[in-house]
Design a protein around this motif. Sequence first.
Motif, short mmCIF file in Angstrom:
data_model
loop_
_atom_site.label_atom_id
_atom_site.label_comp_id
_atom_site.label_asym_id
_atom_site.label_seq_id
_atom_site.Cartn_x
_atom_site.Cartn_y
_atom_site.Cartn_z
N UNK A 18 -6.04 -26.81 -10.58
CA UNK A 18 -6.88 -27.77 -11.08
C UNK A 18 -6.86 -29.55 -10.36
N UNK A 19 -6.52 -29.77 -9.83
CA UNK A 19 -7.36 -30.95 -9.50
C UNK A 19 -7.87 -30.92 -8.37
N UNK A 20 -8.15 -29.30 -7.80
CA UNK A 20 -8.99 -29.59 -6.61
C UNK A 20 -9.91 -28.76 -7.64
N UNK A 28 -7.06 -29.04 1.75
CA UNK A 28 -6.27 -28.04 2.13
C UNK A 28 -6.49 -27.64 3.27
N UNK A 29 -4.56 -26.90 3.46
CA UNK A 29 -4.40 -26.10 4.84
C UNK A 29 -4.44 -24.37 4.52
N UNK A 30 -4.82 -23.77 5.44
CA UNK A 30 -4.11 -22.64 6.21
C UNK A 30 -2.68 -22.24 6.09
N UNK A 31 -2.21 -21.25 5.63
CA UNK A 31 -1.18 -21.05 6.40
C UNK A 31 -0.38 -21.02 7.85
N UNK A 32 -1.39 -20.62 8.66
CA UNK A 32 -1.45 -21.25 9.83
C UNK A 32 -1.57 -22.77 10.45
N UNK A 33 -2.58 -23.09 10.06
CA UNK A 33 -2.60 -24.72 10.30
C UNK A 33 -1.69 -25.74 9.99
N UNK A 183 -4.71 -32.15 -3.19
CA UNK A 183 -4.62 -32.37 -5.02
C UNK A 183 -3.38 -30.96 -5.74
N UNK A 184 -3.89 -30.26 -5.12
CA UNK A 184 -3.44 -28.97 -5.74
C UNK A 184 -1.43 -28.72 -5.41
N UNK A 224 -4.10 -34.35 -11.83
CA UNK A 224 -3.07 -33.58 -11.17
C UNK A 224 -2.26 -32.86 -12.80
N UNK A 225 -1.83 -32.24 -12.47
CA UNK A 225 -0.44 -31.58 -13.38
C UNK A 225 1.03 -31.51 -13.20
#
Length: 256
Positions: A18-20, A28-33, A183-184, A224-225
Amino acid sequence: MLAVFEKAIGNPPEELRLPSAGNDLGGKKTREKILENFRLSWPESTLFHLSDGNFMALSHEAENPFHPSRSMVVMDDIFCIFIGSLANISELRRHYGLSRGATEAMVVVEAYRVLRDRAPYPPDQVIKDLEGKFAFILFDGKCSTLFVARDREGSTELKWGMAADGSLVLSDDPKTIQEACGKSSASFPPGCLFTNGNGLTSFVHPLHQVKAIAREDDDGNICGVMFQVDLFTRLPSIPRTGSAANWADITVVKGE
């Protein structure tokens, strides 16, 4: 600690997004990063690579060696990270037939195995037997089951969030979650448990719904949530499952 699971396994609540707004990645990043950054920050951490790019990691850096509060164990393809301590661990060891040297993580794995294989009662009954300050992440590789819980008082830090690809991210380090999810993210609610089959529930108030509450800033944007038990909403005899159970009843409150 850090654990990341792809969306198909982690099945994170959509409210975390929601916040994004829209398709904005919001940092936000990928799993690899996420993994790359964690290993740079904690090079001595223990890392378990799971299937399909999922992973669990634990660092013992900056931990008091005489009073360890972190343990990680792998038993029969069940991976568990435990942070904190159990006040009734001696009683639990006897109950599950474990040796006196069994760690908290081992106790949790055994409790999960009994629940999975033999117990005719719901997960909240097992978690209620755990007394202490704790948070744990358990993953059963054989049946791709994820099981997460935090103690009643929220004494041990645990946060969760959604990565750029929709993966579920869990960590006790707020900075790690912030860097991975932007923010997520939110605090994992105290007294609650999460499974990728049944979603988020309260083991303290199992007959009441856990609702997502979105906070808005003065401009009306969701900033935020948080998740909390709604003591005014009683679940039906057969509760809804999955994150949709929360999504349908989300509440929005204005920030101060």
